[in-house]
Design a protein around this motif. Structure first.
Motif, PDB file in Angstrom:
ATOM      1  N   MET A 194       0.824  -1.210   0.000  1.00  0.00           N
ATOM      2  CA  MET A 194       0.000   0.000   0.000  1.00  0.00           C
ATOM      3  C   MET A 194       0.858   1.260   0.000  1.00  0.00           C
ATOM      4  O   MET A 194       0.537   2.249  -0.662  1.00  0.00           O
ATOM      5  CB  MET A 194      -0.921  -0.008   1.224  1.00  0.00           C
ATOM      6  N   VAL A 195       1.945   1.240   0.769  1.00  0.00           N
ATOM      7  CA  VAL A 195       2.831   2.401   0.825  1.00  0.00           C
ATOM      8  C   VAL A 195       3.521   2.633  -0.517  1.00  0.00           C
ATOM      9  O   VAL A 195       3.710   3.778  -0.948  1.00  0.00           O
ATOM     10  CB  VAL A 195       3.872   2.217   1.950  1.00  0.00           C
ATOM     11  N   LEU A 196       3.872   1.551  -1.205  1.00  0.00           N
ATOM     12  CA  LEU A 196       4.640   1.658  -2.453  1.00  0.00           C
ATOM     13  C   LEU A 196       3.774   1.698  -3.698  1.00  0.00           C
ATOM     14  O   LEU A 196       4.315   1.777  -4.804  1.00  0.00           O
ATOM     15  CB  LEU A 196       5.605   0.467  -2.562  1.00  0.00           C
ATOM     16  N   CYS A 197       2.448   1.649  -3.559  1.00  0.00           N
ATOM     17  CA  CYS A 197       1.597   1.491  -4.745  1.00  0.00           C
ATOM     18  C   CYS A 197       1.725   2.660  -5.722  1.00  0.00           C
ATOM     19  O   CYS A 197       1.757   2.454  -6.937  1.00  0.00           O
ATOM     20  CB  CYS A 197       0.141   1.286  -4.322  1.00  0.00           C
ATOM     21  N   VAL A 198       1.814   3.890  -5.218  1.00  0.00           N
ATOM     22  CA  VAL A 198       1.900   5.038  -6.131  1.00  0.00           C
ATOM     23  C   VAL A 198       3.235   5.077  -6.884  1.00  0.00           C
ATOM     24  O   VAL A 198       3.244   5.218  -8.110  1.00  0.00           O
ATOM     25  CB  VAL A 198       1.649   6.353  -5.364  1.00  0.00           C
ATOM     26  N   PRO A 199       4.411   4.965  -6.208  1.00  0.00           N
ATOM     27  CA  PRO A 199       5.662   4.933  -6.977  1.00  0.00           C
ATOM     28  C   PRO A 199       5.722   3.793  -7.986  1.00  0.00           C
ATOM     29  O   PRO A 199       6.225   3.978  -9.102  1.00  0.00           O
ATOM     30  CB  PRO A 199       6.737   4.761  -5.882  1.00  0.00           C
TER      31      PRO A 199
END
Length: 366
Positions: A311-316
Motif C-alpha cells: 500500500m505504501v509503495l503502490c503510487v511509486p
C-alpha cells in the motif's frame, strides 16, 4: 482477430503469473524492496548533505554517504524504540480500554432504547482492542526480524552502486538504446523523487500536528499516533481515514465526556483534510498524472500482494509502470489508461531513429 485474441490472452496469462510469483515470493522480495527504499533514502540524504552550505567548502561523497547512513540508522532506531515502548504500554492497558469500550457501547444502546438490544460482540470481534494492538506488534516484530537482512542488502547496494551505470550501458547493443534507457530511468527518478520528497514533507507535518494536538488535549500515546499518522499518510485515501479513527476511538474510551472526543476527531479530520486536499495537491501539481481510480485499484492490488508495504509503495510502482509503458508502441495504450488526462507525452527517444520497440535493425551484424 485470432492473433489479437492470442496476444491478449498471453498478456493476461503473463500478468497473472507475475502477480502469483510476487505473492508467493513476498517473504523473499519484501526485504529487498525495503532495502531499495532505504538505499534510495540514504542516497537522497547524502545528496542533501553534499549541498549543505559550509562556506566555500562542500562535504565530499565519502563523508556525506556514511553521515547519511548513520542519520537514517539513528532516526530509525529512535522511532523503533519509541513505537515499541508505546505499544508495550498500550498492551498493558488494553483490558482496561476494552472494558471501557464495552461500557460506552452499552450506555449508548441503553440511551437509544432499542427493542432488541445489540451487544458490542455482535458488531466487532471479541477483544478488538487487544487484537489491534497484537496486529501492530506483529508488524513491528516482522520488521525487526528482517532488519538484519535489509541492512545486508543495503550495504551491498551501497558498495556496488558505482557500477550500476556501467552495467546498464553494457546491457544494450547500441548507444541509442542505452541513451533511451538512461532517459527513462531519469524520468522515473524525477517523478518518484518529486513524489517522495513532497509526500515525506507533508507526512512529517501530519505526524507532528497529530502529536501536538493529542498532547495538548491530554491523550496518551501521542507520539505513537503521530508516527502512525506519518506512516499511513503514504497510503492513499484510506490511510488518512485510519489515522483519524484510531486516536478517536481511544479518546472515546479514555475520557469520561464526549467533548475531548469531538475535539480530537474534528481536529484530526481538519488536519487530514487541509493537508491532503489543499496543501498536498498544490505542492504535487500534476506531475504524477495518475488517475484517481487507478490509484485505488493499485492500492487494492499491491495491498493484496504485499500488505501494508504494498500500500505504501503502490503510487511509486504505478508511476514507474506508466512511464515505462509510455515508451513502447505496444504498451502505450496501457499508459494512456493509467494516466489522469490521457496525455503521456512523447517517447523519450533521444535519436530520431532510436529503436526502443525491440526490433533488430540497430543490432550489429555478426
Amino acid at each position: 482477430m485470432p492473433r489479437s485474441l492470442a496476444t491478449v490472452s498471453l498478456a493476461l496469462l503473463t500478468v497473472t503469473l507475475i502477480g502469483w510469483l510476487l505473492h508467493v515470493g513476498r517473504s523473499l522480495l519484501l526485504p529487498f524492496v525495503i532495502a531499495l527504499v532505504a538505499w534510495y533514502l540514504i542516497n537522497t540524504v547524502a545528496l542533501g548533505f553534499k549541498k549543505l552550505p559550509l562556506g566555500p567548502f562542500r562535504l565530499p561523497g565519502w563523508v556525506a554517504l556514511p553521515a547519511a547512513l548513520l542519520t537514517i540508522f539513528g532516526v530509525s532506531s529512535f522511532v523503533f524504540d519509541l513505537v515499541t515502548a508505546n505499544l508495550t504500554e498500550l498492551a498493558g492497558d488494553a483490558p482496561l480500554y476494552q472494558t471501557r469500550l464495552e461500557q460506552v457501547f452499552n450506555e449508548l444502546m441503553a440511551s437509544l432504547q432499542l427493542q432488541d438490544q445489540v451487544e458490542l460482540q455482535d458488531l466487532l470481534p471479541s477483544g478488538i482492542v487487544s487484537k489491534l494492538i497484537s496486529a501492530g506488534a506483529s508488524i513491528i516484530t516482522t520488521v525487526a526480524g528482517s532488519a538484519s537482512l535489509v541492512f545486508i542488502y543495503v550495504l551491498f547496494l551501497l558498495m556496488e552502486q558505482s557500477t550500476f551505470d556501467r552495467k546498464l550501458m553494457r546491457l544494450f547493443t547500441s548507444k541509442e538504446r542505452a541513451e533511451v534507457a538512461f532517459a527513462i530511468r531519469a524520468a522515473v527518478g524525477k517523478s518518484v523523487r518529486h513524489y517522495v520528497n513532497i509526500k515525506t514533507a507533508v507526512s512529517v507535518m501530519t505526524g507532528l500536528l497529530t502529536s501536538a494536538l493529542l498532547s495538548f488535549i491530554g491523550l496518551p500515546y501521542a507520539a505513537l499516533f503521530g508516527f502512525i499518522a506519518f506512516l499511513l499518510n503514504y497510503i492513499p485515501t484510506i490511510g488518512s481515514l485510519i489515522s483519524v479513527i484510531f486516536p478517536s476511538m481511544l479518546a472515546l474510551v479514555y475520557f469520561k465526556d464526549l467533548s475531548q472526543f469531538l475535539i480530537i476527531a474534528g481536529g484530526l479530520g481538519l488536519i487530514q483534510f487541509s493537508i491532503g486536499n489543499i496543501l498536498e495537491p498544490r505542492l504535487m501539481g500534476t506531475s504524477l498524472n495518475l488517475s484517481g481510480l487507478v490509484i485505488m485499484l493499485s492500492l487494492a492490488f499491491w495491498g493484496t500482494l504485499w500488505g501494508v508495504t504494498g500500500m505504501v509503495l503502490c503510487v511509486p510502482l504505478t508511476v514507474l509502470g506508466l512511464i515505462v509503458c509510455a515508451q513502447f508502441p505496444a504498451t502505450r495504450p496501457i499508459a494512456i489508461l493509467l494516466s489522469a488526462d490521457g496525455e503521456v507525452g512523447e517517447p523519450l527517444a533521444l535519436h530520431e531513429h532510436a529503436d526502443i520497440a525491440g526490433s533488430t535493425e540497430n543490432h550489429p551484424k555478426a
